[in-house]
Design an enzyme around this catalytic site. Structure first.
Site, short mmCIF file in Angstrom:
data_model
loop_
_atom_site.label_atom_id
_atom_site.label_comp_id
_atom_site.label_asym_id
_atom_site.label_seq_id
_atom_site.Cartn_x
_atom_site.Cartn_y
_atom_site.Cartn_z
N HIS A 1 0.66 -1.23 -0.11
CA HIS A 1 0.03 -0.01 0.06
C HIS A 1 0.84 1.15 0.01
CE1 HIS A 1 -3.20 2.71 1.04
NE2 HIS A 1 -4.12 1.84 0.77
N ASP B 1 -8.10 -5.18 0.04
CA ASP B 1 -8.70 -5.85 -1.15
C ASP B 1 -8.17 -7.40 -1.26
OD1 ASP B 1 -9.90 -3.73 -2.79
OD2 ASP B 1 -7.89 -3.15 -3.32
N1 CMC Z 1 3.92 -7.57 -4.97
C1 CMC Z 1 5.29 -7.79 -4.87
N2 CMC Z 1 6.23 -6.67 -5.08
C2 CMC Z 1 5.30 -5.56 -4.55
C3 CMC Z 1 4.13 -5.46 -4.25
C4 CMC Z 1 3.22 -6.46 -4.63
N3 CMC Z 1 1.89 -6.31 -4.25
N4 CMC Z 1 3.76 -4.03 -3.87
C5 CMC Z 1 4.81 -3.36 -4.05
N5 CMC Z 1 5.99 -4.18 -4.45
C6 CMC Z 1 7.37 -3.91 -4.15
C7 CMC Z 1 7.73 -3.12 -5.54
O1 CMC Z 1 7.92 -3.73 -6.72
C8 CMC Z 1 8.84 -2.36 -4.97
O2 CMC Z 1 9.91 -3.06 -5.02
P1 CMC Z 1 11.50 -2.30 -5.30
O3 CMC Z 1 11.46 -1.19 -4.19
O4 CMC Z 1 12.43 -3.36 -5.44
O5 CMC Z 1 11.46 -1.69 -6.68
C9 CMC Z 1 8.36 -1.69 -3.80
O6 CMC Z 1 7.68 -2.96 -3.05
C10 CMC Z 1 7.63 -0.45 -3.64
O7 CMC Z 1 6.44 -0.87 -4.28
P2 CMC Z 1 5.94 0.52 -5.26
O8 CMC Z 1 5.02 0.13 -6.32
O9 CMC Z 1 6.97 1.47 -5.49
O10 CMC Z 1 4.99 1.22 -4.13
P3 CMC Z 1 3.72 2.30 -4.19
O11 CMC Z 1 3.56 2.91 -3.13
O12 CMC Z 1 4.15 2.90 -5.71
O13 CMC Z 1 2.64 1.22 -4.81
C11 CMC Z 1 0.81 -0.62 -4.71
C12 CMC Z 1 1.68 0.54 -3.94
C13 CMC Z 1 -0.55 -0.85 -3.80
C14 CMC Z 1 0.30 0.15 -5.96
C15 CMC Z 1 1.59 -1.39 -4.73
O14 CMC Z 1 1.85 -2.05 -3.47
C16 CMC Z 1 1.04 -2.57 -5.65
O15 CMC Z 1 0.84 -2.71 -6.88
N6 CMC Z 1 0.08 -3.73 -4.82
C17 CMC Z 1 -0.69 -4.35 -5.63
C18 CMC Z 1 -1.98 -3.89 -6.06
C19 CMC Z 1 -2.76 -3.66 -4.89
O16 CMC Z 1 -3.31 -4.57 -3.99
N7 CMC Z 1 -3.48 -2.44 -4.90
C20 CMC Z 1 -4.59 -2.21 -3.93
C21 CMC Z 1 -4.30 -1.12 -2.96
S1 CMC Z 1 -5.38 -0.94 -1.33
C22 CMC Z 1 -6.81 -0.48 -2.14
C23 CMC Z 1 -6.55 1.05 -2.38
O17 CMC Z 1 -6.88 1.90 -1.57
O18 CMC Z 1 -6.64 1.68 -3.69
#
Ligand code: CMC
Length: 427
Positions: A306, A363
């Site tokens: 998240h 989710d």
């Molecule tokens: N599986 C594997 N790796 C992950 C995941 C995941 N679900 N989420 C983040 N990472 C890794 C990402 O690859 C990155 O690694 P590195 O630092 O080595 O490059 C690190 O963790 C940070 O991730 P980020 O994508 O830079 O973080 P963000 O804050 O931009 O993204 C997120 C947050 C929710 C989009 C992401 O965690 C994600 O894609 N999760 C899966 C989709 C999901 O469940 N979304 C629902 C969010 S909750 C409902 C809402 O309120 O929207």
């Protein structure tokens, strides 16, 4: 605490004000920076940028705290009903008995959709994704009531807000029924908001609908848990669209589109699809954990991670317990729940997830409940949208009442420098 921050740039000193919130969060007010220092801030994804001051929802991602207007999410999810929470979010206080009674009745009075909207709904292919259809119909509602909301007139504002709260559940039910090939019906004005939603969605044309307390209570809880989450992608969209003075319905329609994506609300559909895929693949969770960690593999563990929670998402904790209860009450033994629990356990013990502070989010377990209620996968995000509706409305109202300026970020241009036009024959 110091009230200023100093920036030294080109041997000149600039003082910036600090802003402190009621929960002691501190931000730097950079609004004078460009005028005084000819500098802007750069923050892709707004990871570290506050776009407004808000008194609706407080969230501490490090501690796993979520409160609506000061009330903890745990209290509200376990003790309140969705309409009370909607009122609280939008108007700032829990309603007393009379206020809630009037609010509920005023919503019921407005729960009618112009018959011509059925024609629009029926002209979409039945296979169209429900989020696209819902967003379009929400925007379409404007055509049937094009008068602009006078935000300085309380009655006008109340009317617009209640119209939306009244009509969206009907549209949600209709979108679902159309996909199922069922006649589009209204529920029963004598029922509560959530009971009526259940009836509108699940009633069959040839048999009496009998309310099921487990279904109503599960829907009520899920709607409350989704009701607001401060400046997330869809809420920021609603605020920014509304900041151009676009109307409430148009702004919410944009919010629905923003929610649709699988990194945001669309994750609930993606989670269940992922769990079913793992199940159909033989249930080897370790294999999918490795894929999630492999940077060359686009697979992500959906429902994990998240932007703001670097600890357990408090909503996920509540939903996990609810998923167990719902499945038990409905007598369902769903192997995807076991797969979800196995993934969660492995992730919480895995260095990759621990180091990145990736925990289950809202989710991760919600789809398992929706599935138990026999709601199809493509409808999950629509249910999220209905829950988020009071939050979007509350933010739109706050933004307009605070007379916030139009949202318009800046950029750092990295394109070509000036060059001469080359005529087509010479290219
Ligand atoms: N599986 C594997 N790796 C992950 C995941 C995941 N679900 N989420 C983040 N990472 C890794 C990402 O690859 C990155 O690694 P590195 O630092 O080595 O490059 C690190 O963790 C940070 O991730 P980020 O994508 O830079 O973080 P963000 O804050 O931009 O993204 C997120 C947050 C929710 C989009 C992401 O965690 C994600 O894609 N999760 C899966 C989709 C999901 O469940 N979304 C629902 C969010 S909750 C409902 C809402 O309120 O929207």
């Amino acid at each position: 605490m110091s009230k200023k921050v100093n920036i030294n740039y080109n041997n000149l000193n600039f003082e910036l004000d600090l802003v402190k919130g009621s929960e002691n969060e501190i931000g730097i007010d950079i609004s004078s920076l460009r005028n005084n220092a000819n500098l802007i801030t750069l923050d892709p994804g707004f990871k570290n940028t506050g776009s407004c001051k808000s008194s609706i929802t407080f969230l501490d991602g490090e501690k796993g705290i979520l409160r609506y207007r000061g009330y903890s999410i745990e209290d509200l999810a376990n003790k309140a009903n969705f309409l009370e929470v909607a009122y609280l979010l939008i108007f700032g206080e829990l309603p007393n008995k009379k206020q809630l009674h009037d609010f509920s009745n005023d919503i019921k009075e407005r729960a009618i959709i112009d018959e011509d909207l059925r024609i629009i709904l029926n002209s979409y292919p039945r296979s169209a994704h429900p989020m696209g259809v819902l967003s379009s119909l929400t925007s379409g509602l404007v055509a049937f009531d094009p008068s602009a909301v006078n935000i300085d007139d309380e009655d006008d504002m109340y009317d617009a807000i209640l119209n939306l709260l009244a009509k969206i559940p009907v549209l949600v039910a209709w979108v679902y029924r159309r996909r199922q090939g069922l006649p589009l019906e209204y529920g029963d004005i004598n029922l509560g908001y959530v009971e009526n939603l259940a009836k509108m969605m699940f009633q069959r044309p040839n048999k009496k609908y009998i309310q099921n307390d487990t279904i109503v209570s599960a829907l009520n809880k899920l709607l409350i848990l989704h009701a607001d989450h401060e400046q997330n992608c869809s809420t920021s969209t609603v605020r920014i669209v509304g900041s151009s003075y676009a109307g409430l319905f148009a702004s919410v329609s944009a919010g629905i589109s923003a929610l649709w994506g699988r990194l945001h609300g669309g994750a609930n559909q993606a989670v269940l699809e992922m769990l079913e895929k793992i199940q159909n693949d033989g249930g080897d969770t370790k294999k999918f954990m490795s894929k999630a960690k492999d940077k060359s593999d686009p697979f992500r563990l959906m429902g994990f991670g998240h932007r703001v929670y670097k600890n357990f998402d408090p909503r996920a904790k509540i939903i996990k317990v609810a998923a167990h209860e719902v499945l038990k009450d409905l007598g369902i033994d769903d192997p995807v729940l076991d797969i979800a629990k196995a993934l969660e356990k492995e992730a919480l013990e895995d260095n990759y997830f621990v180091e990145r502070k990736l925990y289950p989010n809202v989710d991760f377990y919600s789809g398992i409940i929706y599935k138990a209620l026999e709601i199809p996968n493509e409808m999950f995000t629509v249910m999220f949208a209905l829950g988020r509706l009071p939050g979007w409305i509350a933010h739109w109202r706050e933004m307009r009442m605070n007379k916030e300026p139009i949202g318009r970020p800046r950029q750092i241009y990295i394109g070509e420098n000036p060059r001469d036009y080359i005529s087509l024959t010479k290219r």
